[in-house]
Write a protein that holds these residues in place. Sequence first.
Motif, PDB file in Angstrom:
ATOM      1  N   GLU A 176       0.847  -1.209   0.000  1.00  0.00           N
ATOM      2  CA  GLU A 176       0.000   0.000   0.000  1.00  0.00           C
ATOM      3  C   GLU A 176       0.884   1.262   0.000  1.00  0.00           C
ATOM      4  O   GLU A 176       0.642   2.210  -0.755  1.00  0.00           O
ATOM      5  N   GLU A 197       2.523   1.723  -3.372  1.00  0.00           N
ATOM      6  CA  GLU A 197       1.598   2.286  -4.370  1.00  0.00           C
ATOM      7  C   GLU A 197       1.420   3.793  -4.196  1.00  0.00           C
ATOM      8  O   GLU A 197       1.078   4.492  -5.134  1.00  0.00           O
ATOM      9  N   CYS A 198       1.662   4.259  -2.990  1.00  0.00           N
ATOM     10  CA  CYS A 198       1.567   5.711  -2.745  1.00  0.00           C
ATOM     11  C   CYS A 198       2.886   6.416  -3.052  1.00  0.00           C
ATOM     12  O   CYS A 198       3.040   7.614  -2.776  1.00  0.00           O
ATOM     13  N   ASP A 204      -1.477  11.369   7.618  1.00  0.00           N
ATOM     14  CA  ASP A 204      -1.730  10.300   6.643  1.00  0.00           C
ATOM     15  C   ASP A 204      -1.174   8.970   7.154  1.00  0.00           C
ATOM     16  O   ASP A 204      -1.845   7.933   7.109  1.00  0.00           O
ATOM     17  N   ARG A 251      -3.266   5.040   8.909  1.00  0.00           N
ATOM     18  CA  ARG A 251      -3.247   3.755   8.198  1.00  0.00           C
ATOM     19  C   ARG A 251      -3.275   2.599   9.201  1.00  0.00           C
ATOM     20  O   ARG A 251      -2.431   2.526  10.095  1.00  0.00           O
TER      21      ARG A 251
END
Length: 227
Positions: free
Chosen positions: A148, A151-152, A191, A195
Motif C-alpha cells: 500500500e 503504491e503511494c 496520513d 493507516r
Amino acid sequence: MDISQLKREAGVKACQMVEDGMTLGVGTGSTVAYFIEELGRRHREEGLCAHCVPTSIRSAEALRKAGMEVCDIDKVGRIDLTVDGADAVDPDLNGLKGLGGALLWEKIVAENTDHYVWIVDERKLVPSLRGKVCLEVVKFGSGRLLKELEECGLNPSFKQGENGPALTDSSNYLIELDLGEIKDPAFLATDLKQRTGVIEHGMFLGMVDEVIVARENGVEIIKKAIA
Ligand code: 5RP
C-alpha cells in the motif's frame, strides 16, 4: 574534531540539566550513550540519583551498568526531563527520529515529559525534513501495508536485522520510507498515523523544547520559540 567528540559534548552538556531526584526520560542511540556515560560519572563522583525511564532495552541496560535506577514508565508520575537524540532537525525544531528503531517508546516517553531535549551534532540540522521516515508496524498484514505504501510512492522497505526483519522492543516490525523533501510534514504525519497497521511514525513535530547542538566551534542551545 571527530563526530564522536561532538556527540560526547552534546551528551555532557545535557547532563548538566539533570538535578538530583529528577524523574528522567532517557533516549536511545549513540549520542545518548555519551549522556548515559556522563550520568554514570556524576552518580559515582557526585552521588547524583535520578529515577530513569528508558526508551529502549538497550538504554535500560546501559543505565543499569552506569549504576542508575531504572523505572517502569507506569510506576512514575510526570517525567521532569527527557534527553534523546534525533536523526534530523529542521529550523522549526520538527524532527525525524527512529533510525535506531526505538521511536515508539521514545514518543511515549516524550509525550509524558515536562521538558523535552534533543542532543545532536551539527550534521543533524537540515533546512527541511527529508530522507528516511521510520514506522513501527504490527507484523500481521505488514506485507500488504508495505505494498500500500509502495503504491503511494513512499519507497518503503522493511528494516532488516541479523536474521530477517528487525524487531522492536515491542516485537513489532519497522518500515522505513525513503523520501525526498517532505513538503508538508503535518499532512504526511496524519496520513501515516491513520493507516491501519501503523502503530507510530518517526516524525516528531512541535514536540521538542530545546535542542543542544554540538558544533566544531562549540555547543549551541536552540530553544523552541514561544508562541
Ligand atoms: C533511535 C533514535 C535516535 O535518537 C536517533 O536515531 C539518533 O541516534 P544517534 O544519536 O545514534 O545518531 O531516534 O530510535
